[in-house]
Design a protein around this motif. Structure first.
Motif, PDB file in Angstrom:
ATOM      1  N   LEU A 218      68.594   9.798  41.534  1.00  0.00           N
ATOM      2  CA  LEU A 218      69.115  11.063  40.052  1.00  0.00           C
ATOM      3  C   LEU A 218      68.825   9.470  38.593  1.00  0.00           C
ATOM      4  N   GLU A 219      69.210   8.519  39.103  1.00  0.00           N
ATOM      5  CA  GLU A 219      68.612   7.835  37.788  1.00  0.00           C
ATOM      6  C   GLU A 219      67.216   7.847  37.316  1.00  0.00           C
ATOM      7  N   GLU A 220      66.340   7.612  37.901  1.00  0.00           N
ATOM      8  CA  GLU A 220      65.251   8.442  37.909  1.00  0.00           C
ATOM      9  C   GLU A 220      64.936   9.070  37.007  1.00  0.00           C
ATOM     10  N   ARG A 221      65.501  10.456  37.405  1.00  0.00           N
ATOM     11  CA  ARG A 221      65.888  11.413  36.733  1.00  0.00           C
ATOM     12  C   ARG A 221      66.123  11.679  35.559  1.00  0.00           C
ATOM     13  N   GLY A 222      67.383  10.837  35.070  1.00  0.00           N
ATOM     14  CA  GLY A 222      67.709  10.618  34.329  1.00  0.00           C
ATOM     15  C   GLY A 222      69.370  11.638  33.832  1.00  0.00           C
ATOM     16  N   VAL A 223      69.942  12.209  35.316  1.00  0.00           N
ATOM     17  CA  VAL A 223      71.147  12.505  35.327  1.00  0.00           C
ATOM     18  C   VAL A 223      72.050  11.595  35.602  1.00  0.00           C
ATOM     19  N   ILE A 224      72.174  10.133  36.225  1.00  0.00           N
ATOM     20  CA  ILE A 224      73.008   8.872  35.492  1.00  0.00           C
ATOM     21  C   ILE A 224      71.947   7.779  34.197  1.00  0.00           C
ATOM     22  N   ARG A 225      72.112   8.096  32.916  1.00  0.00           N
ATOM     23  CA  ARG A 225      71.541   7.261  32.335  1.00  0.00           C
ATOM     24  C   ARG A 225      72.712   5.829  32.445  1.00  0.00           C
ATOM     25  N   GLY A 226      73.326   5.593  32.800  1.00  0.00           N
ATOM     26  CA  GLY A 226      73.712   4.343  32.829  1.00  0.00           C
ATOM     27  C   GLY A 226      74.998   3.550  33.458  1.00  0.00           C
ATOM     28  N   PHE A 227      75.575   2.678  33.396  1.00  0.00           N
ATOM     29  CA  PHE A 227      77.130   2.807  34.089  1.00  0.00           C
ATOM     30  C   PHE A 227      78.064   1.969  32.895  1.00  0.00           C
ATOM     31  N   THR A 228      78.853   2.103  32.901  1.00  0.00           N
ATOM     32  CA  THR A 228      80.118   1.786  31.326  1.00  0.00           C
ATOM     33  C   THR A 228      80.837   0.814  32.287  1.00  0.00           C
ATOM     34  N   VAL A 229      82.104   0.500  31.201  1.00  0.00           N
ATOM     35  CA  VAL A 229      83.209  -0.053  31.200  1.00  0.00           C
ATOM     36  C   VAL A 229      84.271   0.933  29.838  1.00  0.00           C
ATOM     37  N   GLU A 230      85.110   1.741  30.793  1.00  0.00           N
ATOM     38  CA  GLU A 230      86.408   2.056  29.065  1.00  0.00           C
ATOM     39  C   GLU A 230      87.005   1.150  28.947  1.00  0.00           C
ATOM     40  N   ILE A 231      87.084   0.557  28.011  1.00  0.00           N
ATOM     41  CA  ILE A 231      88.095   0.006  27.366  1.00  0.00           C
ATOM     42  C   ILE A 231      89.282   0.970  26.570  1.00  0.00           C
ATOM     43  N   ASP A 232      90.685   0.276  26.792  1.00  0.00           N
ATOM     44  CA  ASP A 232      91.706   1.251  25.701  1.00  0.00           C
ATOM     45  C   ASP A 232      91.474   0.216  24.986  1.00  0.00           C
ATOM     46  N   PRO A 233      90.908   0.887  23.583  1.00  0.00           N
ATOM     47  CA  PRO A 233      91.121  -0.214  21.737  1.00  0.00           C
ATOM     48  C   PRO A 233      92.309  -0.561  21.404  1.00  0.00           C
ATOM     49  N   ALA A 234      93.484  -0.116  22.191  1.00  0.00           N
ATOM     50  CA  ALA A 234      94.740   0.322  21.433  1.00  0.00           C
ATOM     51  C   ALA A 234      95.472  -1.387  22.185  1.00  0.00           C
ATOM     52  N   SER A 235      94.304  -2.414  23.375  1.00  0.00           N
ATOM     53  CA  SER A 235      94.949  -2.913  24.044  1.00  0.00           C
ATOM     54  C   SER A 235      94.330  -3.919  23.301  1.00  0.00           C
ATOM     55  N   ILE A 236      92.864  -3.985  22.697  1.00  0.00           N
ATOM     56  CA  ILE A 236      91.959  -5.207  21.274  1.00  0.00           C
ATOM     57  C   ILE A 236      92.737  -4.746  20.813  1.00  0.00           C
ATOM     58  N   GLY A 237      93.541  -4.515  20.008  1.00  0.00           N
ATOM     59  CA  GLY A 237      94.114  -4.097  18.351  1.00  0.00           C
ATOM     60  C   GLY A 237      93.853  -2.789  17.876  1.00  0.00           C
ATOM     61  N   PHE A 238      93.174  -1.681  17.978  1.00  0.00           N
ATOM     62  CA  PHE A 238      92.890  -1.201  17.602  1.00  0.00           C
ATOM     63  C   PHE A 238      93.558   0.063  17.535  1.00  0.00           C
ATOM     64  N   MET A 239      94.734  -0.110  16.773  1.00  0.00           N
ATOM     65  CA  MET A 239      95.670   1.002  17.459  1.00  0.00           C
ATOM     66  C   MET A 239      95.793   2.458  16.301  1.00  0.00           C
ATOM     67  N   LEU A 240      94.730   2.493  15.447  1.00  0.00           N
ATOM     68  CA  LEU A 240      94.407   4.188  15.385  1.00  0.00           C
ATOM     69  C   LEU A 240      92.863   4.425  15.205  1.00  0.00           C
ATOM     70  N   GLN A 241      93.085   5.529  15.685  1.00  0.00           N
ATOM     71  CA  GLN A 241      91.820   6.476  15.563  1.00  0.00           C
ATOM     72  C   GLN A 241      91.768   7.616  14.627  1.00  0.00           C
ATOM     73  N   ALA A 242      90.634   8.038  14.055  1.00  0.00           N
ATOM     74  CA  ALA A 242      90.342   8.930  13.073  1.00  0.00           C
ATOM     75  C   ALA A 242      88.694   9.557  13.873  1.00  0.00           C
ATOM     76  N   ILE A 243      89.298  10.784  13.186  1.00  0.00           N
ATOM     77  CA  ILE A 243      87.915  11.119  12.601  1.00  0.00           C
ATOM     78  C   ILE A 243      87.677  11.967  11.441  1.00  0.00           C
ATOM     79  N   ILE A 244      86.793  11.446  11.685  1.00  0.00           N
ATOM     80  CA  ILE A 244      86.062  11.193   9.902  1.00  0.00           C
ATOM     81  C   ILE A 244      84.794  12.458   9.595  1.00  0.00           C
ATOM     82  N   ARG A 245      84.506  13.342   9.203  1.00  0.00           N
ATOM     83  CA  ARG A 245      84.245  14.693   8.502  1.00  0.00           C
ATOM     84  C   ARG A 245      83.151  13.850   7.564  1.00  0.00           C
ATOM     85  N   VAL A 246      81.590  13.534   7.326  1.00  0.00           N
ATOM     86  CA  VAL A 246      81.123  13.374   6.490  1.00  0.00           C
ATOM     87  C   VAL A 246      80.343  14.128   5.748  1.00  0.00           C
TER      88      VAL A 246
END
Length: 145
Positions: A42-70
């Motif tokens: 699955l990795e060789e075929r590109g189906v699985i691109r990687g393994f990662t960790v999900e971090i809660d931004p608020a838990s490390i001080g990033f209290m606001l999230q914004a979507i910006i159209r540019v």
């Protein structure tokens, strides 16, 4: 194509990327070496691109999230893209069709920090910012069938 075992492996890994091969094998009814080989394919075929960790931004001080159209000013597309790429608080950005060229997800500690970041782009692009109140659908596994 994905068979039912591959789909089940993907579902299990999407829920727990740290699940051991032994546990995966038990859930899908294969031996650990067979399961490991399937993951490798699955990795060789590109189906699985990687393994990662999900971090809660608020838990490390990033209290606001914004979507910006540019919308870059004429002749500034590449400059604006480089600016966006260089801002570490931007966790995701898509280059899109339509009136705007980029849609970015930004995490900041305060409104003041948001203003400081937007000021870096202001002379090269028009921006439209929305503060995220809630994210009812987080990034998730696509339907496998």
């Amino acid at each position: 194509m994905l068979d039912d075992v591959d789909k089940r492996i993907l579902e299990l890994l999407s829920n727990d990327g740290r699940m051991s091969v032994k546990d995966l094998a038990q859930h899908v009814g294969l031996s650990a070496p067979s399961t490991s080989e399937r993951i490798k394919r699955l990795e060789e075929r590109g189906v699985i691109r990687g393994f990662t960790v999900e971090i809660d931004p608020a838990s490390i001080g990033f209290m606001l999230q914004a979507i910006i159209r540019v919308r870059p000013l004429p002749g500034k597309l590449h400059v604006v893209q480089q600016l966006i790429e260089a801002i570490p608080e931007i966790s995701e950005c898509d280059k899109v069709t339509g009136d705007d060229c980029f849609i970015a997800r930004l995490h900041v500690r305060s409104i003041e920090e948001l203003d400081t970041i937007l000021d870096r782009i202001a002379d090269k692009a028009e921006t439209n910012t929305s503060i995220v109140k809630l994210q009812p659908v987080k990034r998730r596994l696509l339907p496998l069938s």
